[in-house]
Scaffold this motif. Structure first.
Motif, PDB file in Angstrom:
ATOM      1  N   ILE A 268       0.848  -1.188   0.000  1.00 42.42           N
ATOM      2  CA  ILE A 268       0.000   0.000   0.000  1.00 42.42           C
ATOM      3  C   ILE A 268       0.892   1.251   0.000  1.00 42.42           C
ATOM      4  N   SER A 269       0.599   2.177  -0.899  1.00 43.63           N
ATOM      5  CA  SER A 269       1.354   3.428  -0.989  1.00 43.63           C
ATOM      6  C   SER A 269       0.681   4.506  -0.144  1.00 43.63           C
ATOM      7  N   ILE A 270       1.486   5.438   0.363  1.00 40.88           N
ATOM      8  CA  ILE A 270       0.946   6.476   1.256  1.00 40.88           C
ATOM      9  C   ILE A 270       1.542   7.835   0.904  1.00 40.88           C
ATOM     10  N   VAL A 271       0.670   8.842   0.832  1.00 42.10           N
ATOM     11  CA  VAL A 271       1.090  10.246   0.757  1.00 42.10           C
ATOM     12  C   VAL A 271       0.552  10.954   1.989  1.00 42.10           C
ATOM     13  N   GLY A 272       1.406  11.698   2.680  1.00 39.88           N
ATOM     14  CA  GLY A 272       0.999  12.454   3.862  1.00 39.88           C
ATOM     15  C   GLY A 272       0.768  13.919   3.539  1.00 39.88           C
ATOM     16  N   TYR A 273       0.759  14.741   4.600  1.00 41.87           N
ATOM     17  CA  TYR A 273       0.523  16.178   4.423  1.00 41.87           C
ATOM     18  C   TYR A 273       1.183  16.932   5.575  1.00 41.87           C
ATOM     19  N   ASP A 274       1.918  17.976   5.278  1.00 41.79           N
ATOM     20  CA  ASP A 274       2.587  18.913   6.203  1.00 41.79           C
ATOM     21  C   ASP A 274       4.083  18.975   5.959  1.00 41.79           C
ATOM     22  N   ASP A 275       4.711  17.815   5.671  1.00 43.20           N
ATOM     23  CA  ASP A 275       6.169  17.731   5.530  1.00 43.20           C
ATOM     24  C   ASP A 275       6.860  18.204   6.806  1.00 43.20           C
ATOM     25  N   ILE A 276       6.460  17.620   7.937  1.00 41.85           N
ATOM     26  CA  ILE A 276       7.172  17.885   9.184  1.00 41.85           C
ATOM     27  C   ILE A 276       8.582  17.299   9.066  1.00 41.85           C
ATOM     28  N   LYS A 277       9.505  17.748   9.889  1.00 47.63           N
ATOM     29  CA  LYS A 277      10.907  17.337   9.744  1.00 47.63           C
ATOM     30  C   LYS A 277      11.101  15.836   9.892  1.00 47.63           C
ATOM     31  N   LEU A 278      10.264  15.204  10.730  1.00 44.46           N
ATOM     32  CA  LEU A 278      10.385  13.758  10.939  1.00 44.46           C
ATOM     33  C   LEU A 278      10.040  12.952   9.696  1.00 44.46           C
ATOM     34  N   ALA A 279       9.310  13.552   8.746  1.00 43.52           N
ATOM     35  CA  ALA A 279       8.764  12.804   7.615  1.00 43.52           C
ATOM     36  C   ALA A 279       9.843  12.130   6.775  1.00 43.52           C
ATOM     37  N   LYS A 280      11.000  12.759   6.642  1.00 43.21           N
ATOM     38  CA  LYS A 280      12.045  12.160   5.796  1.00 43.21           C
ATOM     39  C   LYS A 280      12.922  11.165   6.545  1.00 43.21           C
ATOM     40  N   TYR A 281      12.696  11.034   7.864  1.00 38.90           N
ATOM     41  CA  TYR A 281      13.538  10.147   8.659  1.00 38.90           C
ATOM     42  C   TYR A 281      12.856   8.834   9.039  1.00 38.90           C
ATOM     43  N   ILE A 282      11.554   8.713   8.794  1.00 35.65           N
ATOM     44  CA  ILE A 282      10.887   7.450   9.096  1.00 35.65           C
ATOM     45  C   ILE A 282      11.167   6.462   7.964  1.00 35.65           C
ATOM     46  N   THR A 283      10.809   5.201   8.150  1.00 35.82           N
ATOM     47  CA  THR A 283      11.025   4.166   7.136  1.00 35.82           C
ATOM     48  C   THR A 283       9.689   3.561   6.728  1.00 35.82           C
ATOM     49  N   PRO A 284       9.330   3.662   5.427  1.00 35.95           N
ATOM     50  CA  PRO A 284      10.037   4.409   4.381  1.00 35.95           C
ATOM     51  C   PRO A 284       9.846   5.921   4.571  1.00 35.95           C
ATOM     52  N   SER A 285      10.784   6.703   4.036  1.00 37.32           N
ATOM     53  CA  SER A 285      10.627   8.158   4.110  1.00 37.32           C
ATOM     54  C   SER A 285       9.333   8.536   3.391  1.00 37.32           C
ATOM     55  N   LEU A 286       8.665   9.546   3.925  1.00 34.94           N
ATOM     56  CA  LEU A 286       7.279   9.808   3.541  1.00 34.94           C
ATOM     57  C   LEU A 286       7.156  10.807   2.396  1.00 34.94           C
ATOM     58  N   THR A 287       6.527  10.376   1.324  1.00 29.23           N
ATOM     59  CA  THR A 287       6.082  11.308   0.289  1.00 29.23           C
ATOM     60  C   THR A 287       4.949  12.134   0.894  1.00 29.23           C
ATOM     61  N   THR A 288       5.013  13.447   0.729  1.00 26.26           N
ATOM     62  CA  THR A 288       4.061  14.288   1.459  1.00 26.26           C
ATOM     63  C   THR A 288       3.856  15.624   0.757  1.00 26.26           C
TER      64      THR A 288
END
Length: 333
Positions: A268-288
Protein backbone atom coordinates in the motif's frame (compact mmCIF):
# COMPACT_ATOMS: atom_id res chain seq x y z
CA UNK A 1 18.09 49.98 41.42
CA UNK A 2 19.27 53.05 39.52
CA UNK A 3 16.73 55.26 37.77
CA UNK A 4 17.01 57.59 34.81
CA UNK A 5 17.13 60.47 37.31
CA UNK A 6 20.21 58.91 38.95
CA UNK A 7 21.94 58.70 35.56
CA UNK A 8 21.05 62.31 34.75
CA UNK A 9 22.30 63.54 38.15
CA UNK A 10 25.53 61.56 37.81
CA UNK A 11 26.29 63.12 34.41
CA UNK A 12 24.88 66.55 35.20
CA UNK A 13 22.29 66.63 32.42
CA UNK A 14 18.49 66.47 32.21
CA UNK A 15 16.53 63.24 32.17
CA UNK A 16 15.28 64.09 28.67
CA UNK A 17 18.89 64.24 27.44
CA UNK A 18 19.54 60.77 28.88
CA UNK A 19 16.36 59.55 27.16
CA UNK A 20 17.44 61.00 23.81
CA UNK A 21 20.83 59.31 24.08
CA UNK A 22 19.36 55.91 24.93
CA UNK A 23 16.52 56.05 22.39
CA UNK A 24 18.47 57.95 19.69
CA UNK A 25 15.52 60.31 19.26
CA UNK A 26 17.54 63.52 18.99
CA UNK A 27 21.11 64.54 18.31
CA UNK A 28 23.26 64.76 21.45
CA UNK A 29 26.96 65.67 21.33
CA UNK A 30 29.42 62.80 21.28
CA UNK A 31 30.98 63.89 24.58
CA UNK A 32 27.67 63.88 26.47
CA UNK A 33 26.54 60.64 24.81
CA UNK A 34 29.75 58.94 25.89
CA UNK A 35 29.36 60.18 29.49
CA UNK A 36 25.70 59.08 29.62
CA UNK A 37 26.50 55.57 28.35
CA UNK A 38 29.40 55.29 30.81
CA UNK A 39 27.07 56.29 33.66
CA UNK A 40 24.51 53.72 32.52
CA UNK A 41 27.18 51.00 32.77
CA UNK A 42 28.59 52.27 36.06
CA UNK A 43 25.17 52.50 37.75
CA UNK A 44 23.81 49.32 36.10
CA UNK A 45 20.81 51.27 34.88
CA UNK A 46 18.19 49.28 32.95
CA UNK A 47 15.40 51.24 31.23
CA UNK A 48 11.91 50.32 32.42
CA UNK A 49 9.94 48.60 29.68
CA UNK A 50 6.73 49.39 31.56
CA UNK A 51 7.54 53.10 31.79
CA UNK A 52 8.45 53.19 28.12
CA UNK A 53 5.24 51.42 27.11
CA UNK A 54 3.13 53.91 29.08
CA UNK A 55 4.88 56.81 27.38
CA UNK A 56 4.87 55.56 23.77
CA UNK A 57 1.60 53.59 24.14
CA UNK A 58 2.98 50.28 22.91
CA UNK A 59 4.72 47.33 24.55
CA UNK A 60 6.53 45.85 21.53
CA UNK A 61 4.95 42.56 22.56
CA UNK A 62 2.71 40.18 20.64
CA UNK A 63 0.53 37.46 22.15
CA UNK A 64 -0.04 34.09 20.48
CA UNK A 65 -2.68 31.48 21.28
CA UNK A 66 -1.86 28.01 19.97
CA UNK A 67 -3.48 24.60 20.37
CA UNK A 68 -1.39 22.13 22.35
CA UNK A 69 -0.55 19.16 20.17
CA UNK A 70 2.10 16.47 19.73
CA UNK A 71 2.16 17.47 16.05
CA UNK A 72 5.53 19.15 15.30
CA UNK A 73 3.69 21.25 12.68
CA UNK A 74 2.68 23.72 15.38
CA UNK A 75 6.19 23.95 16.82
CA UNK A 76 7.68 24.66 13.40
CA UNK A 77 5.18 27.48 12.80
CA UNK A 78 5.87 28.97 16.25
CA UNK A 79 9.60 28.88 15.47
CA UNK A 80 8.95 31.06 12.41
CA UNK A 81 6.90 33.47 14.53
CA UNK A 82 9.56 33.71 17.25
CA UNK A 83 12.36 34.30 14.76
CA UNK A 84 10.47 37.10 13.01
CA UNK A 85 9.56 38.76 16.32
CA UNK A 86 13.22 38.68 17.34
CA UNK A 87 14.28 40.23 14.01
CA UNK A 88 11.87 43.12 14.54
CA UNK A 89 12.70 43.60 18.23
CA UNK A 90 9.35 42.32 19.52
CA UNK A 91 8.71 40.00 22.45
CA UNK A 92 6.33 37.06 22.12
CA UNK A 93 4.05 35.73 24.85
CA UNK A 94 3.03 32.20 23.86
CA UNK A 95 -0.05 30.63 25.46
CA UNK A 96 -1.10 26.99 25.05
CA UNK A 97 -4.85 26.55 25.12
CA UNK A 98 -4.62 22.82 25.98
CA UNK A 99 -7.63 22.39 23.69
CA UNK A 100 -9.79 23.89 26.44
CA UNK A 101 -12.25 26.74 25.82
CA UNK A 102 -12.08 28.07 29.41
CA UNK A 103 -8.28 28.11 29.35
CA UNK A 104 -8.33 29.85 25.97
CA UNK A 105 -10.50 32.67 27.33
CA UNK A 106 -8.32 32.94 30.46
CA UNK A 107 -5.15 33.19 28.33
CA UNK A 108 -6.80 35.75 26.09
CA UNK A 109 -7.78 37.91 29.07
CA UNK A 110 -4.20 37.75 30.37
CA UNK A 111 -2.71 38.79 27.03
CA UNK A 112 -5.07 41.73 26.62
CA UNK A 113 -4.53 42.87 30.20
CA UNK A 114 -0.81 42.94 29.45
CA UNK A 115 -1.56 45.38 26.61
CA UNK A 116 -0.03 43.32 23.84
CA UNK A 117 0.25 45.28 20.60
CA UNK A 118 -1.27 42.48 18.54
CA UNK A 119 -2.58 38.92 18.62
CA UNK A 120 -1.82 35.79 16.61
CA UNK A 121 -4.47 33.06 16.82
CA UNK A 122 -3.75 29.44 15.95
CA UNK A 123 -6.21 27.56 18.14
CA UNK A 124 -8.57 25.24 16.29
CA UNK A 125 -10.89 24.54 19.24
CA UNK A 126 -12.67 27.86 18.72
CA UNK A 127 -14.01 26.93 15.27
CA UNK A 128 -17.46 26.09 16.57
CA UNK A 129 -17.59 28.52 19.47
CA UNK A 130 -18.87 32.06 19.61
CA UNK A 131 -15.55 33.85 19.70
CA UNK A 132 -16.41 37.12 21.42
CA UNK A 133 -12.79 38.21 21.39
CA UNK A 134 -13.04 41.68 22.86
CA UNK A 135 -16.02 41.42 25.18
CA UNK A 136 -14.14 43.12 28.04
CA UNK A 137 -11.30 44.81 26.16
CA UNK A 138 -10.59 47.29 23.41
CA UNK A 139 -9.91 45.55 20.07
CA UNK A 140 -6.28 44.99 19.11
CA UNK A 141 -4.89 44.09 15.65
CA UNK A 142 -5.29 40.36 15.11
CA UNK A 143 -4.07 37.81 12.58
CA UNK A 144 -5.65 34.36 12.40
CA UNK A 145 -3.29 31.65 11.20
CA UNK A 146 -4.07 28.28 9.63
CA UNK A 147 -6.09 26.27 12.19
CA UNK A 148 -7.61 29.41 13.67
CA UNK A 149 -11.27 30.48 13.81
CA UNK A 150 -12.85 30.65 10.37
CA UNK A 151 -15.36 33.50 10.53
CA UNK A 152 -13.61 35.89 12.90
CA UNK A 153 -13.08 39.30 11.19
CA UNK A 154 -9.28 39.62 10.99
CA UNK A 155 -6.35 39.15 8.65
CA UNK A 156 -5.88 35.48 7.77
CA UNK A 157 -2.81 33.49 6.72
CA UNK A 158 -3.79 30.07 5.44
CA UNK A 159 -2.64 27.05 3.49
CA UNK A 160 -4.42 26.13 0.25
CA UNK A 161 -5.47 22.77 1.67
CA UNK A 162 -7.82 21.94 -1.22
CA UNK A 163 -4.97 22.22 -3.71
CA UNK A 164 -2.71 20.21 -1.42
CA UNK A 165 -5.23 17.36 -1.29
CA UNK A 166 -5.57 17.57 -5.06
CA UNK A 167 -1.77 17.41 -5.57
CA UNK A 168 -1.44 14.38 -3.27
CA UNK A 169 -4.15 12.42 -5.05
CA UNK A 170 -2.97 13.43 -8.54
CA UNK A 171 0.48 12.08 -7.65
CA UNK A 172 -0.96 8.69 -6.69
CA UNK A 173 -2.98 8.61 -9.90
CA UNK A 174 0.10 9.54 -11.94
CA UNK A 175 1.92 6.57 -10.40
CA UNK A 176 -0.76 4.25 -11.81
CA UNK A 177 -3.00 3.82 -8.77
CA UNK A 178 -6.75 3.57 -9.37
CA UNK A 179 -7.86 2.14 -6.03
CA UNK A 180 -7.22 5.04 -3.69
CA UNK A 181 -8.58 5.80 -0.23
CA UNK A 182 -8.42 8.86 2.01
CA UNK A 183 -7.88 9.10 5.76
CA UNK A 184 -9.08 12.56 6.73
CA UNK A 185 -8.66 14.67 9.82
CA UNK A 186 -11.71 15.62 11.93
CA UNK A 187 -14.26 16.87 9.42
CA UNK A 188 -15.46 19.72 11.65
CA UNK A 189 -12.10 21.38 10.88
CA UNK A 190 -11.72 23.40 7.68
CA UNK A 191 -8.29 22.01 6.67
CA UNK A 192 -9.64 18.44 6.82
CA UNK A 193 -12.71 19.39 4.75
CA UNK A 194 -10.58 21.10 2.12
CA UNK A 195 -8.03 18.28 1.82
CA UNK A 196 -10.85 15.79 1.33
CA UNK A 197 -12.46 18.02 -1.32
CA UNK A 198 -9.11 18.14 -3.17
CA UNK A 199 -9.01 14.32 -3.09
CA UNK A 200 -12.55 14.13 -4.46
CA UNK A 201 -11.79 16.59 -7.28
CA UNK A 202 -8.70 14.66 -8.41
CA UNK A 203 -10.57 11.34 -8.36
CA UNK A 204 -13.53 12.73 -10.30
CA UNK A 205 -11.32 14.39 -12.90
CA UNK A 206 -9.57 11.04 -13.49
CA UNK A 207 -12.92 9.23 -13.77
CA UNK A 208 -12.09 7.00 -10.78
CA UNK A 209 -14.65 5.57 -8.40
CA UNK A 210 -14.57 6.86 -4.82
CA UNK A 211 -15.11 3.85 -2.56
CA UNK A 212 -16.65 5.10 0.71
CA UNK A 213 -15.30 2.00 2.48
CA UNK A 214 -11.83 3.42 1.90
CA UNK A 215 -12.56 6.75 3.62
CA UNK A 216 -12.21 7.20 7.38
CA UNK A 217 -11.50 10.06 9.79
CA UNK A 218 -8.85 10.49 12.48
CA UNK A 219 -7.81 13.23 14.88
CA UNK A 220 -4.65 14.50 13.13
CA UNK A 221 -2.47 12.64 15.67
CA UNK A 222 -0.59 9.31 15.32
CA UNK A 223 -3.29 7.40 17.17
CA UNK A 224 -5.87 8.89 14.79
CA UNK A 225 -4.04 7.35 11.85
CA UNK A 226 -3.84 4.02 13.67
CA UNK A 227 -7.55 4.07 14.46
CA UNK A 228 -8.59 5.09 10.93
CA UNK A 229 -6.43 2.38 9.33
CA UNK A 230 -7.85 -0.22 11.71
CA UNK A 231 -11.32 0.83 10.49
CA UNK A 232 -10.36 0.27 6.87
CA UNK A 233 -8.68 -3.03 7.66
CA UNK A 234 -11.81 -4.29 9.47
CA UNK A 235 -13.97 -3.48 6.43
CA UNK A 236 -12.18 -5.98 4.19
CA UNK A 237 -10.05 -5.36 1.10
CA UNK A 238 -7.65 -2.43 1.16
CA UNK A 239 -6.88 0.07 -1.63
CA UNK A 240 -3.44 0.12 -3.24
CA UNK A 241 -2.86 3.68 -2.06
CA UNK A 242 -3.95 6.13 0.64
CA UNK A 243 -3.88 9.88 0.88
CA UNK A 244 -3.49 10.48 4.63
CA UNK A 245 -4.36 14.07 5.49
CA UNK A 246 -1.40 14.81 7.75
CA UNK A 247 2.03 13.32 8.48
CA UNK A 248 1.31 12.38 12.09
CA UNK A 249 -1.60 10.21 11.00
CA UNK A 250 0.51 8.81 8.15
CA UNK A 251 3.15 7.68 10.65
CA UNK A 252 0.43 5.97 12.68
CA UNK A 253 -0.75 4.20 9.51
CA UNK A 254 2.75 3.01 8.55
CA UNK A 255 3.35 1.66 12.05
CA UNK A 256 -0.02 -0.14 12.18
CA UNK A 257 0.35 -1.58 8.67
CA UNK A 258 3.82 -2.90 9.54
CA UNK A 259 2.45 -4.69 12.61
CA UNK A 260 -0.08 -6.43 10.37
CA UNK A 261 2.58 -7.52 7.89
CA UNK A 262 1.44 -4.97 5.28
CA UNK A 263 4.38 -3.40 3.51
CA UNK A 264 4.57 0.31 2.65
CA UNK A 265 4.91 0.92 -0.27
CA UNK A 266 4.93 -2.62 -1.73
CA UNK A 267 1.41 -3.49 -0.54
CA UNK A 268 0.00 0.00 0.00
CA UNK A 269 1.35 3.43 -0.99
CA UNK A 270 0.95 6.48 1.26
CA UNK A 271 1.09 10.25 0.76
CA UNK A 272 1.00 12.45 3.86
CA UNK A 273 0.52 16.18 4.42
CA UNK A 274 2.59 18.91 6.20
CA UNK A 275 6.17 17.73 5.53
CA UNK A 276 7.17 17.88 9.18
CA UNK A 277 10.91 17.34 9.74
CA UNK A 278 10.38 13.76 10.94
CA UNK A 279 8.76 12.80 7.61
CA UNK A 280 12.05 12.16 5.80
CA UNK A 281 13.54 10.15 8.66
CA UNK A 282 10.89 7.45 9.10
CA UNK A 283 11.02 4.17 7.14
CA UNK A 284 10.04 4.41 4.38
CA UNK A 285 10.63 8.16 4.11
CA UNK A 286 7.28 9.81 3.54
CA UNK A 287 6.08 11.31 0.29
CA UNK A 288 4.06 14.29 1.46
CA UNK A 289 2.64 17.72 0.77
CA UNK A 290 4.95 20.48 1.97
CA UNK A 291 3.44 23.37 3.89
CA UNK A 292 5.77 26.40 4.22
CA UNK A 293 5.44 26.36 8.00
CA UNK A 294 8.32 28.69 8.83
CA UNK A 295 7.11 31.15 6.20
CA UNK A 296 3.56 30.86 7.58
CA UNK A 297 4.87 32.11 10.94
CA UNK A 298 6.94 34.88 9.38
CA UNK A 299 4.09 36.04 7.16
CA UNK A 300 1.74 36.21 10.12
CA UNK A 301 4.11 38.57 11.99
CA UNK A 302 4.72 40.67 8.85
CA UNK A 303 0.98 41.00 8.30
CA UNK A 304 0.35 41.94 11.93
CA UNK A 305 3.03 44.64 11.82
CA UNK A 306 1.61 46.00 8.57
CA UNK A 307 -1.84 46.16 10.15
CA UNK A 308 -0.47 48.06 13.16
CA UNK A 309 1.73 50.48 11.22
CA UNK A 310 -0.71 51.23 8.39
CA UNK A 311 -3.76 51.28 10.71
CA UNK A 312 -5.75 49.81 7.84
CA UNK A 313 -9.30 48.67 8.56
CA UNK A 314 -9.59 46.23 5.66
CA UNK A 315 -8.86 42.55 6.33
CA UNK A 316 -6.46 40.53 4.17
CA UNK A 317 -6.54 36.85 3.27
CA UNK A 318 -3.06 35.60 2.33
CA UNK A 319 -2.83 32.08 0.94
CA UNK A 320 0.41 30.08 0.89
CA UNK A 321 0.67 27.37 -1.75
CA UNK A 322 1.64 23.76 -0.92
CA UNK A 323 4.01 21.62 -2.99
CA UNK A 324 4.60 17.88 -3.44
CA UNK A 325 7.72 16.27 -1.92
CA UNK A 326 8.46 12.84 -3.41
CA UNK A 327 10.19 10.25 -1.21
CA UNK A 328 9.89 6.48 -0.78
CA UNK A 329 6.37 5.72 0.46
CA UNK A 330 4.71 5.54 -2.99
CA UNK A 331 5.15 2.61 -5.40
CA UNK A 332 4.80 3.06 -9.14
CA UNK A 333 2.27 0.52 -10.44
Amino acid sequence: MATIKDVAKHVGVSTSTVSHVLNKTRFVSEDISTRVLAAVDELNYAPSALARSLKVKNTRTFGMLVTTSTNPFFGEVVKGVERRCYEYGYNLILCNTEGDIARMHSNLDTLLQKRVDGLLLMCSEVDNEEFNLFARHQPVPTVVMDWGPIDFPSDKIQDNSHHGGYLATRHLIAQGHTQIGCLTGPLDKLPAQQRLSGFVQAMEEAGLTINKSWIASGNFECEGGEKAFEELYARGSLPTALFVCNDMMAMGVINTANKKGISVPNDISIVGYDDIKLAKYITPSLTTIHQPKHRLGQQAVDTLLDKIQSQRETNLIIQLEPTLVERDSVKKM
